[in-house]
Design a protein around this motif. Structure first.
Motif, short mmCIF file in Angstrom:
data_model
loop_
_atom_site.label_atom_id
_atom_site.label_comp_id
_atom_site.label_asym_id
_atom_site.label_seq_id
_atom_site.Cartn_x
_atom_site.Cartn_y
_atom_site.Cartn_z
N ARG A 9 0.83 -1.21 0.00
CA ARG A 9 0.00 0.00 0.00
C ARG A 9 0.87 1.26 0.00
N ILE A 10 1.75 1.34 -0.98
CA ILE A 10 2.67 2.46 -1.11
C ILE A 10 2.34 3.24 -2.39
N VAL A 11 2.47 4.56 -2.30
CA VAL A 11 2.31 5.45 -3.45
C VAL A 11 3.65 6.14 -3.69
N VAL A 12 4.06 6.22 -4.95
CA VAL A 12 5.28 6.93 -5.32
C VAL A 12 4.91 8.26 -5.95
N LEU A 13 5.45 9.33 -5.38
CA LEU A 13 5.27 10.68 -5.93
C LEU A 13 6.59 11.13 -6.55
N ASN A 14 6.55 11.49 -7.82
CA ASN A 14 7.72 12.03 -8.51
C ASN A 14 7.48 13.51 -8.79
N VAL A 15 8.42 14.33 -8.39
CA VAL A 15 8.31 15.78 -8.62
C VAL A 15 9.54 16.24 -9.39
N GLN A 16 9.30 16.84 -10.56
CA GLN A 16 10.39 17.38 -11.38
C GLN A 16 10.28 18.90 -11.39
N SER A 17 11.38 19.57 -11.11
CA SER A 17 11.37 21.03 -11.05
C SER A 17 10.95 21.62 -12.39
N ALA A 48 8.45 7.73 -1.69
CA ALA A 48 7.50 6.65 -1.41
C ALA A 48 6.80 6.96 -0.10
N ILE A 49 5.46 7.00 -0.15
CA ILE A 49 4.66 7.30 1.05
C ILE A 49 3.58 6.23 1.20
N GLU A 50 3.06 6.10 2.41
CA GLU A 50 1.96 5.16 2.64
C GLU A 50 0.69 5.69 1.98
N ASP A 51 -0.09 4.78 1.42
CA ASP A 51 -1.34 5.15 0.76
C ASP A 51 -2.45 5.26 1.81
N VAL A 52 -2.35 6.30 2.64
CA VAL A 52 -3.31 6.47 3.73
C VAL A 52 -4.24 7.65 3.51
N LEU A 53 -3.93 8.51 2.56
CA LEU A 53 -4.78 9.66 2.28
C LEU A 53 -5.95 9.22 1.40
N VAL A 106 2.19 10.29 -10.31
CA VAL A 106 1.80 9.46 -9.17
C VAL A 106 1.68 8.01 -9.62
N HIS A 107 2.26 7.10 -8.85
CA HIS A 107 2.18 5.67 -9.15
C HIS A 107 1.58 4.95 -7.94
N HIS A 108 0.43 4.31 -8.14
CA HIS A 108 -0.24 3.57 -7.08
C HIS A 108 0.13 2.10 -7.12
N GLN A 109 -0.37 1.34 -6.12
CA GLN A 109 -0.18 -0.10 -6.05
C GLN A 109 1.30 -0.48 -6.10
N MET A 110 2.09 0.20 -5.26
CA MET A 110 3.51 -0.10 -5.15
C MET A 110 3.81 -0.71 -3.78
N ALA A 111 5.02 -1.23 -3.63
CA ALA A 111 5.45 -1.84 -2.36
C ALA A 111 6.93 -1.56 -2.15
N ILE A 112 7.32 -1.46 -0.87
CA ILE A 112 8.73 -1.28 -0.51
C ILE A 112 9.30 -2.63 -0.08
N ILE A 120 18.81 -1.94 2.78
CA ILE A 120 18.74 -1.59 1.36
C ILE A 120 17.29 -1.77 0.95
N SER A 121 16.69 -0.72 0.42
CA SER A 121 15.28 -0.77 0.06
C SER A 121 15.07 -0.37 -1.38
N CYS A 122 14.02 -0.92 -1.97
CA CYS A 122 13.62 -0.51 -3.31
C CYS A 122 12.11 -0.58 -3.41
N VAL A 123 11.57 0.15 -4.37
CA VAL A 123 10.13 0.16 -4.59
C VAL A 123 9.82 -0.67 -5.83
N ILE A 124 8.88 -1.59 -5.69
CA ILE A 124 8.49 -2.46 -6.79
C ILE A 124 6.97 -2.46 -6.91
#
Length: 588
Positions: free
Chosen positions: A434-442, A479-484, A504-510, A551-555
């Protein structure tokens, strides 16, 4: 009555400051050892253990420790047959319902419906309640919603009492206590409804009823089996805190917890040889217990008590054998870890594994007290020890020999337990879903010095905690928890879009590989990522902690089970033939 904090009905104490048993106490009850050389041992039982195994705790576990240790027991509020029927969840629901507008006919009358405990109660040590009489519901056609919730709490605990206690007299006393406490809770909720407000301290008091009821059931179950137990409420034990030190964010400093720890120990010493059964709830705490600590306050209470008593060990009893190298429900070859460092346990907690909260762990580890996780369904098992000594370590060997010992590895001894000598292998692999990945590009050609400040300021306003982060000059992945909820998440994205382009990428895991021995293990990261690549598992982002034990990664969540098994076999070198004997359920 205060407009912000209704007064809690004062319950007669189970405790005795005199050191003498109450009238009618049976002779020859089993008590704590009086050996002056014996050390304290603190046992903490979780809500599910208290809810399902109260009789087993009193009959099969506690008696085995009384002749060797001075034992203190800390209890959480009972769990229910479902999560919604858990006592704490029901109390929170009742608190919310109390703020709903009630019809005038539901307000209490002057007649009393409370149950008065016997003056010779085994719980009350000869004292009577000085609580004001509480109204019953008779004669009212319309009652507030919270009253029905209190009835559910009452019914659940009466059923549990009958299951845990056999002696008729002890059961009658316990049932009277449950009736009385539930009427006290009902009256407290009526008061909050009248003033139409529940302050943080009032909410704490409402939550505290759960631990009181649970401890009284355990006291009755113990006395029913010939053990001289004493109920101890910690709600009036916390020392004055006019000069308490707090940080700029209002968080309490260590000196406050040191004072609380000493106060807890002093109160427990007054129990004499009786076995204290202690409420996990303690208060009042500056800024509210729930706000300062959260719902893990029972673990913290046990840790503070163990630290104050200088206990030989803090035992946390669950429905699992301990901490495993991976989730046995997902990884068939997962094995029990006999001993683990606090740093490793903290990393596993952060990344999806319910071990012990790092702050709670710190309170006992800093006093050099080990924490042992034990299974109420397998009390003879050794469990997992979180050991404070940095030089004591053990890992799981690649295979077992014919004797059940790990082949080619020397044993070392810690107390009465045998552990394996260390190897340079990771300790465990875990997954947080239940992880969401947020990517922010300047959106600027050249990055402003306020780019990162703007991102984290926005996250702070929304109360978002970042689990993992990866940055470059113009790009940030988080990577943040999908709690919102979706509306709040959309608002967060709109705010971040003022800073840069957002995806935004949903349905991810750490996926996290954790191990103290990895600090100087060359090539482990390469092996981890090569294994995932060979298994066709795509990696969204990568992060490694500064302490170099994680060592962590998001998949993608769809690859979580496959990735766990691949890494468990490749990096922990545990082959897929499966473990011998009972693995048991997953701790996390």
């Amino acid at each position: 009555m205060s407009a912000s904090t209704p007064s809690t009905p004062t319950s007669s104490s189970f405790s005795s400051r005199s050191g003498t048993p109450p009238p009618g106490t049976p002779p020859n009850l089993h008590q704590n050892t009086i050996d002056p050389a014996a050390q304290w041992l603190v046992q903490k039982y979780g809500g599910t253990s208290v809810g399902k195994f109260a009789a087993q705790i009193a009959e099969d576990i506690v008696p085995d420790y009384l002749d060797q240790h001075k034992l203190a027991i800390v209890c959480s509020a009972r769990s229910g047959s479902t999560k919604a029927l858990g006592t704490t969840n029901l109390l929170l629901r009742a608190a919310s319902e109390a703020l709903q507008r009630a019809p005038p006919s539901s307000l209490p009358s002057s007649s009393s419906g409370a149950v008065t405990p016997l003056s010779s109660s085994i719980f009350h040590r000869g004292s009577r309640s000085n609580s004001p009489p509480q109204s019953g519901l008779n004669g009212h056609a319309d009652v507030p919603a919270f009253s029905a919730t209190v009835d559910v709490i009452r019914r659940e605990h009466l059923v549990a009492a009958k299951a845990a206690v056999r002696d008729r007299a002890v059961l009658q006393e316990l049932e009277a206590e449950i009736e009385r406490d539930c009427e006290g809770l009902r009256g407290f909720l009526y008061a909050t409804q009248v003033i139409d407000e529940i302050s943080p301290r009032s909410k704490d008091s409402i939550i505290g009823f759960g631990e009181k009821l649970a401890c009284k059931i355990i006291v009755a179950a113990l006395r029913d089996r010939g053990i001289d137990a004493e109920y101890v409420s910690l709600e009036n034990v916390v020392p004055p805190h006019d000069d308490v030190d707090a940080g700029s964010d209002g968080a309490l400093g260590q000196s406050f917890y040191d004072k609380v720890s000493a106060a807890f120990a002093e109160r427990i010493q007054e129990c004499g040889p009786r076995v204290p059964v202690v409420t996990g709830f303690f208060g009042p705490v500056p800024g509210s217990l729930l706000r300062q600590v959260g719902r893990g306050y029972t673990d913290l209470a046990a840790a503070l008590l163990a630290a104050g008593l200088g206990a030989s060990e803090l035992q946390i009893w669950k429905e699992v054998d301990g901490i495993f190298t991976a989730d046995p429900r997902k990884v068939p070859t997962a094995r029990l870890i006999p001993i683990i460092s606090p740093e490793e346990a903290a990393e596993l907690t952060y990344y999806g594994s319910e071990v012990v909260h790092p702050f709670t762990m710190e309170q006992v580890i800093r006093r050099k007290i080990p924490i042992r996780i034990k299974n109420v369904e397998n009390p003879k098992g050794g469990g997992t020890v979180i050991h404070p000594d940095a030089d004591v370590d053990a890992t799981i060997a690649p295979h077992d020999n014919a004797d059940g010992l790990h082949g080619g590895i020397d044993l070392l001894t810690l107390g009465d337990a045998h552990f394996l000598a260390p190897q340079k292998l990771p300790t465990a692999v875990t997954i947080k879903e239940r992880i969401v990945v947020l990517n922010v590009q300047s959106n600027r050609k050249r990055v402003s010095h306020g780019f990162l400040a703007g991102i984290f300021g926005t996250l702070d306003r929304f109360g978002v905690v970042v689990d993992l982060i990866s940055t470059s000059e113009v790009y940030v992945s988080m990577a943040i928890e999908d709690v919102l909820d979706r509306k709040l998440q959309a608002r967060l994205v709109r705010e971040l879009e003022k800073i840069g382009t957002v995806s935004v990428h949903h349905q991810m895991a750490i996926l996290s590989l954790v191990g103290k021995q990895m600090r100087h293990l060359v090539g482990i990261a390469g092996r981890m990522f090569a294994t995932l690549a060979q298994g066709n598992v795509n990696i969204e982002m990568i992060s490694q902690g500064a302490n170099e034990i994680n060592i962590s990664c998001v998949i993608d969540t769809r690859d979580a089970v496959k990735a766990l098994n691949l890494i468990h076999q490749s990096c922990l070198q545990i082959k897929p033939e499966g473990p011998k004997g009972r693995v048991g359920p997953w701790l996390f």
